[in-house]
Design an enzyme around this catalytic site. Structure first.
Site, PDB file in Angstrom:
ATOM      1  N   LYS A   8       0.718  -1.100   0.121  1.00 55.92           N
ATOM      2  CA  LYS A   8      -0.064   0.139  -0.161  1.00 55.92           C
ATOM      3  C   LYS A   8       0.910   1.293  -0.167  1.00 55.92           C
ATOM      4  CE  LYS A   8       0.836   1.406   4.509  1.00 55.92           C
ATOM      5  NZ  LYS A   8       1.550   2.435   5.028  1.00 55.92           N
ATOM      6  N   PRO A  92      10.208  -5.202  -0.354  1.00 55.56           N
ATOM      7  CA  PRO A  92      11.048  -4.813   0.661  1.00 55.56           C
ATOM      8  C   PRO A  92      10.718  -4.469   1.948  1.00 55.56           C
ATOM      9  CG  PRO A  92      11.360  -3.322  -1.387  1.00 55.56           C
ATOM     10  CD  PRO A  92      10.308  -4.333  -1.463  1.00 55.56           C
ATOM     11  N   GLY A  94      10.399  -2.957   6.105  1.00 56.17           N
ATOM     12  CA  GLY A  94      10.804  -1.758   6.702  1.00 56.17           C
ATOM     13  C   GLY A  94      10.937  -0.587   5.577  1.00 56.17           C
ATOM     14  N   SER A 101       2.796  -6.207   6.962  1.00 51.04           N
ATOM     15  CA  SER A 101       1.179  -6.325   7.649  1.00 51.04           C
ATOM     16  C   SER A 101       0.242  -7.059   6.681  1.00 51.04           C
ATOM     17  CB  SER A 101       0.811  -4.737   7.628  1.00 51.04           C
ATOM     18  OG  SER A 101       1.641  -4.311   8.762  1.00 51.04           O
ATOM     19  N   ASP A 134      -1.132  -1.479  11.045  1.00 52.96           N
ATOM     20  CA  ASP A 134      -1.717  -1.462   9.453  1.00 52.96           C
ATOM     21  C   ASP A 134      -2.308  -2.670   8.937  1.00 52.96           C
ATOM     22  OD1 ASP A 134      -0.473   0.926   9.301  1.00 52.96           O
ATOM     23  OD2 ASP A 134       1.404   0.308   8.185  1.00 52.96           O
TER      24      ASP A 134
END
Length: 273
Positions: A8, A92, A94, A101, A134
Protein backbone atom coordinates in the site's frame (compact mmCIF):
# COMPACT_ATOMS: atom_id res chain seq x y z
CA UNK A 1 -4.32 -22.14 -1.49
CA UNK A 2 -2.24 -19.30 -2.91
CA UNK A 3 -2.71 -15.55 -2.48
CA UNK A 4 -0.69 -12.46 -3.32
CA UNK A 5 -0.38 -10.01 -0.38
CA UNK A 6 0.07 -6.57 -1.88
CA UNK A 7 1.67 -3.31 -0.81
CA UNK A 8 0.00 0.00 0.00
CA UNK A 9 0.97 3.64 -0.25
CA UNK A 10 -0.02 6.52 2.00
CA UNK A 11 -1.71 9.45 0.29
CA UNK A 12 -0.89 12.06 2.92
CA UNK A 13 0.10 11.17 6.47
CA UNK A 14 -0.55 13.49 9.40
CA UNK A 15 0.72 12.64 12.89
CA UNK A 16 -1.91 14.29 15.05
CA UNK A 17 -1.08 13.42 18.67
CA UNK A 18 0.66 10.94 20.92
CA UNK A 19 -1.72 8.63 22.76
CA UNK A 20 -1.56 7.57 26.38
CA UNK A 21 -0.85 3.98 25.25
CA UNK A 22 2.36 5.10 23.53
CA UNK A 23 0.98 4.94 19.99
CA UNK A 24 0.15 7.96 17.83
CA UNK A 25 -3.14 9.08 16.32
CA UNK A 26 -2.76 9.63 12.61
CA UNK A 27 -4.82 10.39 9.56
CA UNK A 28 -4.00 9.14 6.10
CA UNK A 29 -5.54 7.53 3.05
CA UNK A 30 -4.22 4.01 2.52
CA UNK A 31 -4.23 3.00 -1.14
CA UNK A 32 -3.46 -0.58 -2.33
CA UNK A 33 -0.97 -1.17 -5.14
CA UNK A 34 -0.39 -4.40 -7.05
CA UNK A 35 3.27 -4.99 -6.05
CA UNK A 36 3.02 -8.21 -4.07
CA UNK A 37 4.47 -11.23 -2.29
CA UNK A 38 3.23 -14.79 -2.94
CA UNK A 39 1.82 -16.84 -0.05
CA UNK A 40 0.86 -20.53 -0.13
CA UNK A 41 -0.91 -22.30 2.75
CA UNK A 42 -2.01 -25.94 2.72
CA UNK A 43 -3.46 -28.20 5.40
CA UNK A 44 -0.95 -30.55 7.02
CA UNK A 45 -0.40 -32.93 9.95
CA UNK A 46 2.31 -30.65 11.34
CA UNK A 47 3.20 -26.94 11.23
CA UNK A 48 5.99 -25.60 9.02
CA UNK A 49 6.95 -22.19 7.69
CA UNK A 50 9.43 -21.66 4.86
CA UNK A 51 10.35 -18.62 2.81
CA UNK A 52 12.21 -17.77 -0.38
CA UNK A 53 13.09 -14.52 -2.11
CA UNK A 54 14.25 -11.72 0.14
CA UNK A 55 15.81 -12.84 3.41
CA UNK A 56 13.45 -12.17 6.34
CA UNK A 57 15.26 -11.00 9.50
CA UNK A 58 14.31 -12.02 13.04
CA UNK A 59 12.87 -15.14 14.61
CA UNK A 60 10.23 -17.16 12.78
CA UNK A 61 7.88 -16.86 15.78
CA UNK A 62 7.72 -13.09 15.25
CA UNK A 63 6.70 -13.33 11.58
CA UNK A 64 3.16 -11.97 11.24
CA UNK A 65 2.03 -15.01 9.24
CA UNK A 66 3.15 -17.36 12.00
CA UNK A 67 1.63 -15.03 14.60
CA UNK A 68 -1.67 -15.07 12.68
CA UNK A 69 -1.73 -18.88 12.91
CA UNK A 70 -0.84 -18.77 16.62
CA UNK A 71 -3.52 -16.15 17.25
CA UNK A 72 -6.26 -18.27 15.69
CA UNK A 73 -5.05 -21.31 17.60
CA UNK A 74 -5.12 -19.39 20.89
CA UNK A 75 -8.59 -18.04 20.11
CA UNK A 76 -9.80 -21.62 19.61
CA UNK A 77 -10.70 -21.29 15.94
CA UNK A 78 -8.30 -23.86 14.50
CA UNK A 79 -8.71 -26.56 17.17
CA UNK A 80 -5.14 -27.76 16.68
CA UNK A 81 -5.30 -27.84 12.88
CA UNK A 82 -1.86 -27.43 11.30
CA UNK A 83 -0.56 -26.05 8.02
CA UNK A 84 2.46 -25.87 5.76
CA UNK A 85 3.24 -22.28 4.79
CA UNK A 86 5.54 -20.97 2.08
CA UNK A 87 6.12 -17.24 1.58
CA UNK A 88 7.99 -15.92 -1.44
CA UNK A 89 9.12 -12.50 -0.22
CA UNK A 90 9.30 -9.78 -2.86
CA UNK A 91 8.23 -6.62 -1.02
CA UNK A 92 11.12 -4.81 0.73
CA UNK A 93 10.84 -4.85 4.50
CA UNK A 94 10.75 -1.70 6.62
CA UNK A 95 9.93 0.23 3.46
CA UNK A 96 6.72 2.03 4.50
CA UNK A 97 4.58 -0.06 2.12
CA UNK A 98 3.00 -2.47 4.63
CA UNK A 99 4.47 -5.67 3.19
CA UNK A 100 4.67 -7.58 6.49
CA UNK A 101 1.26 -6.30 7.56
CA UNK A 102 -0.25 -7.51 4.28
CA UNK A 103 1.28 -10.97 4.77
CA UNK A 104 -0.28 -11.27 8.24
CA UNK A 105 -3.69 -10.03 7.16
CA UNK A 106 -3.81 -12.22 4.04
CA UNK A 107 -2.84 -15.22 6.17
CA UNK A 108 -5.82 -14.55 8.45
CA UNK A 109 -8.13 -14.39 5.43
CA UNK A 110 -6.67 -17.61 4.02
CA UNK A 111 -7.05 -19.50 7.31
CA UNK A 112 -10.64 -18.24 7.46
CA UNK A 113 -11.34 -19.71 4.02
CA UNK A 114 -9.30 -22.93 4.27
CA UNK A 115 -10.87 -23.95 7.57
CA UNK A 116 -14.32 -22.48 6.81
CA UNK A 117 -14.33 -20.36 9.97
CA UNK A 118 -16.96 -17.96 8.57
CA UNK A 119 -15.40 -14.98 10.38
CA UNK A 120 -16.78 -11.62 9.22
CA UNK A 121 -14.56 -8.86 7.85
CA UNK A 122 -15.15 -6.91 11.04
CA UNK A 123 -14.03 -9.86 13.19
CA UNK A 124 -10.97 -10.39 11.00
CA UNK A 125 -10.08 -6.71 11.30
CA UNK A 126 -10.30 -6.94 15.10
CA UNK A 127 -8.00 -9.97 15.05
CA UNK A 128 -5.63 -8.27 12.60
CA UNK A 129 -5.28 -5.24 14.87
CA UNK A 130 -3.61 -7.43 17.48
CA UNK A 131 -0.94 -8.26 14.88
CA UNK A 132 -0.14 -4.64 13.99
CA UNK A 133 -1.68 -1.23 13.34
CA UNK A 134 -1.57 -1.49 9.54
CA UNK A 135 -2.87 -5.07 9.35
CA UNK A 136 -6.63 -4.40 9.52
CA UNK A 137 -6.50 -2.31 6.35
CA UNK A 138 -5.52 -5.33 4.26
CA UNK A 139 -8.62 -7.32 5.25
CA UNK A 140 -10.86 -5.40 2.84
CA UNK A 141 -7.81 -4.07 0.96
CA UNK A 142 -9.36 -1.06 -0.78
CA UNK A 143 -8.75 2.70 -0.49
CA UNK A 144 -9.82 4.05 2.88
CA UNK A 145 -9.41 7.09 5.06
CA UNK A 146 -7.61 5.78 8.13
CA UNK A 147 -7.48 7.44 11.53
CA UNK A 148 -6.83 6.70 15.19
CA UNK A 149 -3.87 4.28 15.32
CA UNK A 150 -4.47 3.58 11.65
CA UNK A 151 -6.96 0.81 12.35
CA UNK A 152 -10.16 2.88 12.15
CA UNK A 153 -11.58 3.37 8.66
CA UNK A 154 -13.98 5.45 6.66
CA UNK A 155 -15.09 4.55 3.14
CA UNK A 156 -14.03 6.95 0.39
CA UNK A 157 -15.60 7.80 -2.95
CA UNK A 158 -12.18 8.15 -4.52
CA UNK A 159 -10.41 6.71 -7.55
CA UNK A 160 -7.04 6.87 -9.31
CA UNK A 161 -8.05 4.30 -11.92
CA UNK A 162 -6.36 5.00 -15.23
CA UNK A 163 -3.28 6.52 -13.60
CA UNK A 164 0.11 4.80 -13.29
CA UNK A 165 2.07 4.46 -10.07
CA UNK A 166 5.82 4.01 -9.61
CA UNK A 167 7.47 2.94 -6.34
CA UNK A 168 11.20 3.48 -5.75
CA UNK A 169 12.90 1.97 -2.70
CA UNK A 170 16.47 3.22 -2.13
CA UNK A 171 17.22 0.35 0.29
CA UNK A 172 17.66 2.74 3.22
CA UNK A 173 16.37 1.43 6.54
CA UNK A 174 14.36 3.95 8.57
CA UNK A 175 13.60 2.80 12.11
CA UNK A 176 10.33 3.75 13.77
CA UNK A 177 12.33 5.59 16.44
CA UNK A 178 14.12 7.69 13.81
CA UNK A 179 10.87 8.47 11.98
CA UNK A 180 9.00 9.69 15.07
CA UNK A 181 12.01 11.57 16.46
CA UNK A 182 11.63 14.08 13.65
CA UNK A 183 7.90 14.71 14.07
CA UNK A 184 6.01 17.22 16.22
CA UNK A 185 2.39 15.96 16.35
CA UNK A 186 -0.20 18.55 15.41
CA UNK A 187 -3.68 18.71 13.92
CA UNK A 188 -3.55 19.71 10.24
CA UNK A 189 -5.35 22.77 8.92
CA UNK A 190 -6.87 20.70 6.10
CA UNK A 191 -7.79 17.03 6.40
CA UNK A 192 -6.22 14.53 4.02
CA UNK A 193 -9.62 13.44 2.72
CA UNK A 194 -10.56 17.05 1.93
CA UNK A 195 -7.34 17.53 -0.06
CA UNK A 196 -7.99 14.33 -2.02
CA UNK A 197 -11.36 15.69 -3.11
CA UNK A 198 -9.43 18.33 -5.07
CA UNK A 199 -7.75 17.72 -8.47
CA UNK A 200 -4.48 15.79 -8.28
CA UNK A 201 -2.70 18.79 -9.82
CA UNK A 202 -2.99 20.69 -6.51
CA UNK A 203 -1.95 17.85 -4.18
CA UNK A 204 1.74 18.81 -4.43
CA UNK A 205 1.06 22.03 -2.53
CA UNK A 206 -1.10 20.60 0.26
CA UNK A 207 -0.80 16.81 0.65
CA UNK A 208 2.08 16.14 3.06
CA UNK A 209 3.71 13.23 4.87
CA UNK A 210 4.76 14.50 8.30
CA UNK A 211 7.67 12.05 8.43
CA UNK A 212 9.14 13.23 5.16
CA UNK A 213 10.89 16.53 5.94
CA UNK A 214 13.20 15.28 8.70
CA UNK A 215 13.86 11.92 7.02
CA UNK A 216 14.91 13.67 3.79
CA UNK A 217 17.16 15.90 5.87
CA UNK A 218 18.80 12.76 7.32
CA UNK A 219 18.79 10.85 4.00
CA UNK A 220 19.04 13.27 1.03
CA UNK A 221 18.80 10.38 -1.45
CA UNK A 222 15.08 10.13 -0.66
CA UNK A 223 14.57 13.78 -1.56
CA UNK A 224 16.54 13.29 -4.77
CA UNK A 225 14.26 10.43 -5.80
CA UNK A 226 11.17 12.53 -5.15
CA UNK A 227 12.56 15.43 -7.21
CA UNK A 228 13.52 13.01 -9.99
CA UNK A 229 9.97 11.63 -10.17
CA UNK A 230 8.62 15.16 -10.57
CA UNK A 231 11.20 15.82 -13.30
CA UNK A 232 9.92 12.73 -15.10
CA UNK A 233 6.38 14.12 -15.06
CA UNK A 234 4.79 12.85 -11.85
CA UNK A 235 1.48 14.49 -11.06
CA UNK A 236 2.21 13.84 -7.39
CA UNK A 237 5.17 12.29 -5.55
CA UNK A 238 5.77 11.56 -1.88
CA UNK A 239 7.49 9.27 0.56
CA UNK A 240 5.09 6.63 1.83
CA UNK A 241 4.64 5.66 5.48
CA UNK A 242 7.74 6.21 7.58
CA UNK A 243 9.91 5.60 4.50
CA UNK A 244 12.10 5.03 2.73
CA UNK A 245 10.01 4.16 -0.37
CA UNK A 246 8.97 7.07 -2.60
CA UNK A 247 6.08 6.84 -5.06
CA UNK A 248 4.98 8.89 -8.03
CA UNK A 249 1.59 9.02 -9.76
CA UNK A 250 1.67 9.55 -13.52
CA UNK A 251 -0.72 9.87 -16.43
CA UNK A 252 1.44 7.52 -18.50
CA UNK A 253 3.93 4.71 -17.82
CA UNK A 254 7.57 5.77 -17.53
CA UNK A 255 10.73 3.86 -18.43
CA UNK A 256 12.63 2.79 -15.29
CA UNK A 257 15.50 1.16 -17.24
CA UNK A 258 18.78 3.10 -17.54
CA UNK A 259 17.64 5.76 -15.09
CA UNK A 260 18.99 7.32 -11.92
CA UNK A 261 17.17 4.56 -9.98
CA UNK A 262 19.58 1.78 -10.94
CA UNK A 263 20.74 1.25 -7.32
CA UNK A 264 17.12 1.11 -6.07
CA UNK A 265 14.36 -1.49 -5.99
CA UNK A 266 11.70 -0.30 -8.43
CA UNK A 267 8.15 -1.30 -9.34
CA UNK A 268 5.54 0.26 -11.58
CA UNK A 269 1.99 -0.62 -12.52
CA UNK A 270 -1.54 0.61 -13.04
CA UNK A 271 -3.59 2.13 -10.23
CA UNK A 272 -6.17 -0.54 -9.46
CA UNK A 273 -8.83 1.54 -7.67
Amino acid sequence: MVSFPNAKINLGLNIIEKRTDGYHNIESVFYPVAWCDALEIIKSDSFSFHSSGLKIPGNQENNLIVRAHTLLQNEGFLKGSQVNIHLHKVLPMGAGIGGGSADGAFALKMFNEIFELNLSSNRLENLAESLGSDCPFFIENKPKFCFGKGAEFEELAFSLKGKKVVLINPQIHISTAEAYAGVKPQKPEISVKDILSEPITVWKNFLKNDFEEKIIENHPKIGEIKANLYEKGALYASMTGSGSTVFGIFDESIDLINTDFEDCVCWSGACIY
